[in-house]
Scaffold this active site. Structure first.
Site, PDB file in Angstrom:
ATOM      1  N   LYS A 115      64.415  89.380  39.979  1.00 31.05           N
ATOM      2  CA  LYS A 115      63.492  90.517  39.789  1.00 31.05           C
ATOM      3  C   LYS A 115      63.366  91.352  41.066  1.00 31.05           C
ATOM      4  CE  LYS A 115      61.572  89.416  35.565  1.00 31.05           C
ATOM      5  NZ  LYS A 115      60.830  89.939  34.456  1.00 31.05           N
ATOM      6  N   LYS A 197      71.238  86.565  30.424  1.00 29.93           N
ATOM      7  CA  LYS A 197      70.216  86.299  29.417  1.00 29.93           C
ATOM      8  C   LYS A 197      69.750  87.583  28.726  1.00 29.93           C
ATOM      9  CE  LYS A 197      65.403  86.300  30.806  1.00 29.93           C
ATOM     10  NZ  LYS A 197      64.135  85.715  31.036  1.00 29.93           N
ATOM     11  N   LYS A 200      63.697  91.066  27.292  1.00 32.45           N
ATOM     12  CA  LYS A 200      63.002  92.134  26.573  1.00 32.45           C
ATOM     13  C   LYS A 200      62.718  93.348  27.435  1.00 32.45           C
ATOM     14  CE  LYS A 200      58.845  89.524  26.261  1.00 32.45           C
ATOM     15  NZ  LYS A 200      58.481  89.158  27.655  1.00 32.45           N
TER      16      LYS A 200
HETATM   17  P1  ATP Z   1      60.977  89.850  30.837  1.00 35.41           P
HETATM   18  O1  ATP Z   1      62.193  90.523  30.312  1.00 35.41           O
HETATM   19  O2  ATP Z   1      59.789  90.739  30.881  1.00 35.41           O
HETATM   20  O3  ATP Z   1      61.197  89.132  32.129  1.00 35.41           O
HETATM   21  P2  ATP Z   1      61.499  87.748  29.044  1.00 35.41           P
HETATM   22  O4  ATP Z   1      62.169  88.398  27.902  1.00 35.41           O
HETATM   23  O5  ATP Z   1      62.327  86.999  29.989  1.00 35.41           O
HETATM   24  O6  ATP Z   1      60.598  88.779  29.801  1.00 35.41           O
HETATM   25  P3  ATP Z   1      59.140  86.064  28.908  1.00 35.41           P
HETATM   26  O7  ATP Z   1      57.911  86.671  28.366  1.00 35.41           O
HETATM   27  O8  ATP Z   1      59.225  85.953  30.374  1.00 35.41           O
HETATM   28  O9  ATP Z   1      60.411  86.837  28.376  1.00 35.41           O
HETATM   29  O10 ATP Z   1      59.415  84.675  28.244  1.00 35.41           O
HETATM   30  C1  ATP Z   1      58.842  84.192  27.084  1.00 35.41           C
HETATM   31  C2  ATP Z   1      59.614  82.992  26.598  1.00 35.41           C
HETATM   32  O11 ATP Z   1      60.873  83.367  26.066  1.00 35.41           O
HETATM   33  C3  ATP Z   1      59.912  81.962  27.689  1.00 35.41           C
HETATM   34  O12 ATP Z   1      59.724  80.674  27.160  1.00 35.41           O
HETATM   35  C4  ATP Z   1      61.358  82.189  28.006  1.00 35.41           C
HETATM   36  O13 ATP Z   1      61.981  81.035  28.510  1.00 35.41           O
HETATM   37  C5  ATP Z   1      61.889  82.557  26.644  1.00 35.41           C
HETATM   38  N1  ATP Z   1      63.105  83.373  26.736  1.00 35.41           N
HETATM   39  C6  ATP Z   1      63.189  84.565  27.345  1.00 35.41           C
HETATM   40  N2  ATP Z   1      64.443  85.063  27.217  1.00 35.41           N
HETATM   41  C7  ATP Z   1      65.158  84.147  26.533  1.00 35.41           C
HETATM   42  C8  ATP Z   1      66.511  84.077  26.096  1.00 35.41           C
HETATM   43  N3  ATP Z   1      67.361  85.049  26.341  1.00 35.41           N
HETATM   44  N4  ATP Z   1      66.919  82.992  25.397  1.00 35.41           N
HETATM   45  C9  ATP Z   1      66.051  81.988  25.139  1.00 35.41           C
HETATM   46  N5  ATP Z   1      64.753  81.996  25.520  1.00 35.41           N
HETATM   47  C10 ATP Z   1      64.299  83.047  26.212  1.00 35.41           C
END
Ligand code: ATP
Ligand code: LTN
Length: 333
Positions: A115, A197, A200
Site C-alpha cells: 500500500k 490478488k 476491491k
Molecule cells: P482493499 O482493496 O481495500 O485493500 P480488499 O479487497 O483487499 O480491500 P479487505 O476488506 O481488506 O479487502 O478484506 C476483506 C476480506 O476479503 C479479508 O478476509 C481478505 O483476506 C479477503 N480477500 C480480499 N481479497 C481477496 C482475494 N482476492 N481472494 C480471497 N480473499 C480475499
C-alpha cells in the site's frame, strides 16, 4: 452469546463494493460458519481511513455493506453485525496495543509495503499501525477463530504475537486467536492480472475485478475477457497457467470441489466454452444475493436499526475486555 459455542470474528473494509475475491475468500465462509459459532462481523470503516476516502461515498458503502452481509444470509439476530467506529473501544484499545507493538515487526508487513508503494503520496501512520487496530478488533471479542483470505495471514500472526506479549506481562487477558483460511478460494486473483490478488479498491482496470453488485451481463463479459494463455488445455497449474487456474479456482469454490477435480469436467473443452461455464456458475451464485440486497438496502430504517442494535451488542462485549485491559495497564478508571 452466553452459550458454549466458540467465537468467530472477522471484518471487511468498506473501501469499495466487495469483489468476487472478498466473497469467495471471506464472506461466503462467514455465512457458512454462523450455525456452528457465535459470530461477530464488523465493517472496518476505521481501517478504510488509511487510504483517502470521499466521506459521502464511505458512509454509503458502510451502510451498503451492512445490507450486503444480510443479503448474503448472515443472520443479524443470531450474530453481531456492527460498524467498527460505532464502538469506541476499538480506538481505545488500539492506542494501548500500539505501545506493545514494535516498529520492526510492523515494517515487515507486506500489505504495508504494497500500500505504501501504491499510495506513495500518503504513507500515513495509520497505514503503518493498521495491523494493531486489527489485532484490537479481534482481541476485544475474545475470538477463537478469524476467517480471512490468504492475504491476511501475516496480520493474524502479528495479532497473536501482540496478544501473547501482553499476556506474558499481565496474565491471561487475551484469547490468542487462530486464523481460519479455507482450502479453496482464499486467494482469487485479478482477471486481467492473474498473478496478483483481486482487490476491491486497488485496480486501475475494471475488467480485472468482479464486483458483487456489477450487472450480471457485465460479470459474464468480464469473465469472457479474462486473460488465459496460448495453450488450449484447461488444466490446474497456477505457476504456468495462472489465468486458467484462477478461473478454475473461482468455479470450484462455488461448486465445492477442488480445482484439480473440477478441471476434469473441462477436459477437451476450448477456453470459450470453459469461460461460459464459469460465467454461468458465478452469475447464478450472485443473482439471488443481488436481489436480496436490493430489497434490504431499500429499507433504510431497518438497516439503521440493525446497525444500532449491532453496535450495542458489540460494545457490551468489547467494553468488558477493554475495562480489564485498562485496569492491567494502570489507568485509574
Ligand atoms: P482493499 O482493496 O481495500 O485493500 P480488499 O479487497 O483487499 O480491500 P479487505 O476488506 O481488506 O479487502 O478484506 C476483506 C476480506 O476479503 C479479508 O478476509 C481478505 O483476506 C479477503 N480477500 C480480499 N481479497 C481477496 C482475494 N482476492 N481472494 C480471497 N480473499 C480475499
Ligand atoms: N484488515 C482486514 C479487515 C479487518 C479484519 C479485522 C479482518 C479489519 N479488522 C479483524 C479480520 C479480523 C482485511 O481483510 N484487510
Amino acid at each position: 452469546m452466553e452459550n458454549e459455542k466458540k467465537i468467530i470474528y472477522s471484518a471487511m473494509q468498506p473501501s469499495g463494493v466487495p469483489s468476487l475475491g472478498n466473497y469467495l475468500g471471506a464472506l461466503r465462509n462467514w455465512k457458512n460458519l454462523q450455525n456452528e459459532y457465535n459470530c461477530v462481523y464488523g465493517i472496518a470503516n476505521m481501517h478504510a481511513l488509511t487510504v483517502r476516502q470521499d466521506p459521502a461515498a464511505l458512509r454509503k458503502r458502510t451502510r451498503d455493506l451492512v445490507a450486503l452481509f444480510m443479503a448474503l444470509g448472515i443472520d443479524h439476530e443470531k450474530n453481531i453485525l456492527y460498524v467498527q467506529s460505532d464502538v469506541s473501544a476499538h480506538a481505545e484499545l488500539a492506542w494501548i496495543l500500539n505501545c506493545f507493538t514494535y516498529m520492526g515487526e510492523l515494517s515487515r508487513m507486506t500489505q504495508f509495503k504494497d500500500k505504501s508503494a501504491k499510495h506513495a503520496d500518503n504513507i500515513n501512520a495509520g497505514l503503518f499501525t493498521y495491523p494493531v487496530l486489527m489485532a484490537g478488533d479481534i482481541l476485544l471479542y475474545r475470538a477463537d477463530l478469524v476467517p480471512v483470505g490468504e492475504d491476511q495471514r501475516q496480520h493474524l500472526e502479528i495479532s497473536r504475537d501482540i496478544a501473547e506479549r501482553f499476556n506474558n506481562i499481565y496474565g491471561d487477558v487475551f484469547k490468542v486467536p487462530d486464523a481460519y483460511i479455507a482450502k479453496v478460494g482464499a486467494r482469487i486473483t485479478g482477471l486481467q492480472e492473474p498473478t496478483k490478488k483481486m482487490s476491491k479498491s486497488e485496480s486501475d482496470n475494471d475488467n480485472n475485478v468482479i464486483f458483487i453488485l456489477d450487472d450480471l451481463n457485465l460479470i459474464a463479459n468480464k469473465i469472457k475477457r479474462a486473460v488465459t494463455d496460448s495453450e488450449a488445455e484447461v488444466r490446474y497449474d497456477s505457476i504456468n497457467k495462472p489465468g486458467v487456474s484462477n478461473l478454475l479456482n473461482i468455479y470450484s469454490t462455488i461448486i465445492g470441489k477442488t480445482p484439480e477435480d473440477s478441471a476434469v469436467e473441462f477436459e477437451g473443452m476450448g477456453y470459450g466454452d470453459f469461460k461460459k461455464r464459469v460465467a454461468e456458475a458465478v452469475v447464478e451464485e450472485i443473482r439471488p444475493i443481488q436481489e436480496k440486497f436490493k430489497q434490504i438496502s431499500a429499507d433504510k430504517a431497518f438497516v439503521d436499526k440493525v446497525m444500532k442494535d449491532g453496535a450495542e451488542k458489540a460494545a457490551y462485549i468489547a467494553n468488558k475486555t477493554l475495562r480489564k485491559v485498562k485496569k492491567k495497564v494502570g489507568y485509574p478508571n
